[in-house]
Design a protein around this motif. Structure first.
Motif, PDB file in Angstrom:
ATOM      1  N   ASP A  97       0.957  -1.279   0.094  1.00  0.00           N
ATOM      2  CA  ASP A  97      -0.006   0.101   0.073  1.00  0.00           C
ATOM      3  C   ASP A  97       0.761   1.243  -0.030  1.00  0.00           C
ATOM      4  OD1 ASP A  97      -3.263   0.540   0.135  1.00  0.00           O
ATOM      5  OD2 ASP A  97      -2.159   2.015   1.419  1.00  0.00           O
ATOM      6  N   TYR A  99       3.608   1.298  -1.376  1.00  0.00           N
ATOM      7  CA  TYR A  99       4.286   1.651  -2.618  1.00  0.00           C
ATOM      8  C   TYR A  99       3.273   2.228  -3.626  1.00  0.00           C
ATOM      9  CZ  TYR A  99       4.402   0.841  -7.790  1.00  0.00           C
ATOM     10  OH  TYR A  99       4.663   0.847  -8.944  1.00  0.00           O
ATOM     11  N   VAL A 100       1.960   1.859  -3.706  1.00  0.00           N
ATOM     12  CA  VAL A 100       0.791   2.395  -4.471  1.00  0.00           C
ATOM     13  C   VAL A 100       0.807   3.764  -4.115  1.00  0.00           C
ATOM     14  CG1 VAL A 100      -1.577   2.418  -4.805  1.00  0.00           C
ATOM     15  CG2 VAL A 100      -0.347   0.190  -4.686  1.00  0.00           C
ATOM     16  N   HIS A 103       3.852   5.551  -5.790  1.00  0.00           N
ATOM     17  CA  HIS A 103       3.703   5.677  -7.056  1.00  0.00           C
ATOM     18  C   HIS A 103       2.632   6.680  -7.509  1.00  0.00           C
ATOM     19  CE1 HIS A 103       3.650   4.285 -11.259  1.00  0.00           C
ATOM     20  NE2 HIS A 103       2.210   4.224 -11.200  1.00  0.00           N
ATOM     21  N   LYS A 104       1.645   6.902  -7.029  1.00  0.00           N
ATOM     22  CA  LYS A 104       0.448   7.955  -7.205  1.00  0.00           C
ATOM     23  C   LYS A 104       1.106   9.147  -7.035  1.00  0.00           C
ATOM     24  CE  LYS A 104      -4.132   9.237  -5.901  1.00  0.00           C
ATOM     25  NZ  LYS A 104      -5.235   8.903  -4.980  1.00  0.00           N
ATOM     26  N   THR A 167      -0.341  -2.204   4.842  1.00  0.00           N
ATOM     27  CA  THR A 167      -1.471  -3.230   4.004  1.00  0.00           C
ATOM     28  C   THR A 167      -1.937  -4.243   4.992  1.00  0.00           C
ATOM     29  OG1 THR A 167      -0.153  -2.812   2.228  1.00  0.00           O
ATOM     30  CG2 THR A 167      -1.625  -4.417   2.018  1.00  0.00           C
ATOM     31  N   ASP A 294       4.047  -2.592 -12.111  1.00  0.00           N
ATOM     32  CA  ASP A 294       3.177  -1.561 -11.339  1.00  0.00           C
ATOM     33  C   ASP A 294       1.914  -2.576 -11.255  1.00  0.00           C
ATOM     34  OD1 ASP A 294       2.159   0.959 -10.205  1.00  0.00           O
ATOM     35  OD2 ASP A 294       0.672   0.847 -12.010  1.00  0.00           O
ATOM     36  N   PHE A 297       0.011  -4.568  -8.533  1.00  0.00           N
ATOM     37  CA  PHE A 297      -0.707  -3.823  -7.279  1.00  0.00           C
ATOM     38  C   PHE A 297      -2.058  -3.281  -7.529  1.00  0.00           C
ATOM     39  CE2 PHE A 297       3.988  -4.447  -7.108  1.00  0.00           C
ATOM     40  CZ  PHE A 297       4.082  -4.872  -5.834  1.00  0.00           C
ATOM     41  N   ASP A 298      -2.572  -3.671  -8.605  1.00  0.00           N
ATOM     42  CA  ASP A 298      -3.844  -3.062  -8.992  1.00  0.00           C
ATOM     43  C   ASP A 298      -4.938  -3.660  -7.828  1.00  0.00           C
ATOM     44  OD1 ASP A 298      -3.226  -1.630 -11.251  1.00  0.00           O
ATOM     45  OD2 ASP A 298      -3.731  -3.267 -12.679  1.00  0.00           O
ATOM     46  N   ARG A 301      -5.043  -1.476  -5.180  1.00  0.00           N
ATOM     47  CA  ARG A 301      -5.910  -0.290  -5.372  1.00  0.00           C
ATOM     48  C   ARG A 301      -7.447  -0.421  -5.043  1.00  0.00           C
ATOM     49  NH1 ARG A 301      -1.574  -0.222  -9.072  1.00  0.00           N
ATOM     50  NH2 ARG A 301      -0.180   1.703  -8.890  1.00  0.00           N
ATOM     51  N   ASP A 304      -7.915  -0.266  -1.473  1.00  0.00           N
ATOM     52  CA  ASP A 304      -7.801   1.191  -1.241  1.00  0.00           C
ATOM     53  C   ASP A 304      -9.127   1.800  -1.307  1.00  0.00           C
ATOM     54  OD1 ASP A 304      -5.271   0.698  -0.341  1.00  0.00           O
ATOM     55  OD2 ASP A 304      -4.314   1.733  -1.922  1.00  0.00           O
TER      56      ASP A 304
END
Length: 312
Positions: A97, A99-100, A103-104, A167, A294, A297-298, A301, A304
């Motif tokens: 999480d 990482y997400v 990245h965002k 996470t 990437d 890790f959908d 998301r 999330d």
């Protein structure tokens, strides 16, 4: 003359588009070449002992990469994400999480995912060493003598949790509860959360009856078994989540592709050596690394998005 004006106008449009594109906050030119590499971990257990275990990586990485390396441990997940965004940290060991989020916000790049041994089953902390997996699970632990048998029984209880970007220590168990009809943030459920630093502290808080339950990664009881051998018989899981993509090794968004590859290869090589494997195994129970991307890790998301409903 008209044709010349058209050419100038077209050139201006292209230049404007290029400038506009360059100004996008997440569009980072990937040309950064480190003169000194900074690597940071986030604590999954006692931060001081974790840093002592991770420090020897400096020498091994310097040998592989040819530049000085500084290894340190951050205070929490958000701090390391911000440090990478402000270019204070080059490489971060980030849970999914975090990482997400990185990245965002800052276009940070995942280069590797950890490989670990799986467990015998969803209730056990005994490793299955017949195969390596790129996922893990989160658990909700309670004392065996607490009378808490299911998620509904957590209403009115005190739960030890990690940071909200964790996470295993927040997202997956909280969303799992929500999907089963128990919103941890709904005041009518009278659930109190207590943030603790490290999954070992979550286990200890339950063992010592400071909290009624804890959100931890599966296997967290092993972190305290040496000092508290009774933990496995006294603290038990009442819920085990779906698979979570394993931890990442992530680099800052402007890292050059050549250096991304160098770092990727260095960690994979180091993890296969006796000394290197001992370090990454003792720090995060990593047995090795596999290339990542990437889109892996959908699923995070999706969780999330559901987590955003907890406050509604």
């Amino acid at each position: 003359m008209k044709s010349f004006k058209k050419i100038l106008f077209s050139a201006a449009l292209i230049a404007g588009a290029v400038i506009g594109f360059a100004q996008k906050p997440n569009d980072v030119q990937a040309d950064y070449v480190p003169k000194k590499l900074t690597v940071q971990f986030v604590p999954s257990s006692n931060a001081e002992s974790m840093e002592a275990k991770a420090k020897p990586l400096e020498k091994l990485l310097k040998k592989e990469l040819g530049v000085p390396v500084k290894v340190s441990v951050s205070t929490d997940y958000n701090t390391i994400v911000e440090a990478m965004g402000s270019k204070q940290v080059d490489v971060g060991f980030l849970p999914p999480d975090a990482y997400v989020l990185a990245h965002k916000q800052y276009n940070s790049k995942v280069i590797l995912q950890a490989l670990r041994y799986g467990y015998k089953n969803n209730q056990s902390d005994e490793l299955d060493k017949s195969k390596l997996v790129n996922y893990y699970r989160s658990q909700i632990l309670v004392r065996k003598d607490s009378g808490i048998k299911n998620l509904d029984d957590l209403k009115g209880k005190k739960i030890a949790v990690q940071d909200t970007t964790s996470t295993a220590g927040w997202i997956y168990p909280a969303v799992s509860m929500y999907r089963k009809g128990v919103n941890i943030n709904d005041k009518k459920n009278k659930i109190k959360t207590v943030v603790v630093k490290g999954h070992d502290q979550g286990v200890i808080s339950v063992l010592n009856k400071n909290t009624d339950a804890a959100f931890v990664f599966q296997g967290a009881r092993n972190l305290v078994k040496k000092d508290s051998p009774e933990v496995e018989s006294k603290v038990v899981p009442i819920y085990t989540t779906a698979k979570i993509p394993n931890d990442t090794i992530t680099v800052r968004g402007d890292m050059s592709p050549k250096w991304q590859k160098k770092i990727q290869n260095a960690f994979k090589k180091i993890a296969k050596t006796k000394e290197g494997h001992k370090i990454v195994s003792s720090v995060y129970s990593h047995e090795g690394y596999t290339d990542s991307k990437d889109s892996n890790f959908d699923v995070i998301r999706e969780y999330d998005k559901t987590a955003e409903k907890l406050d509604k």
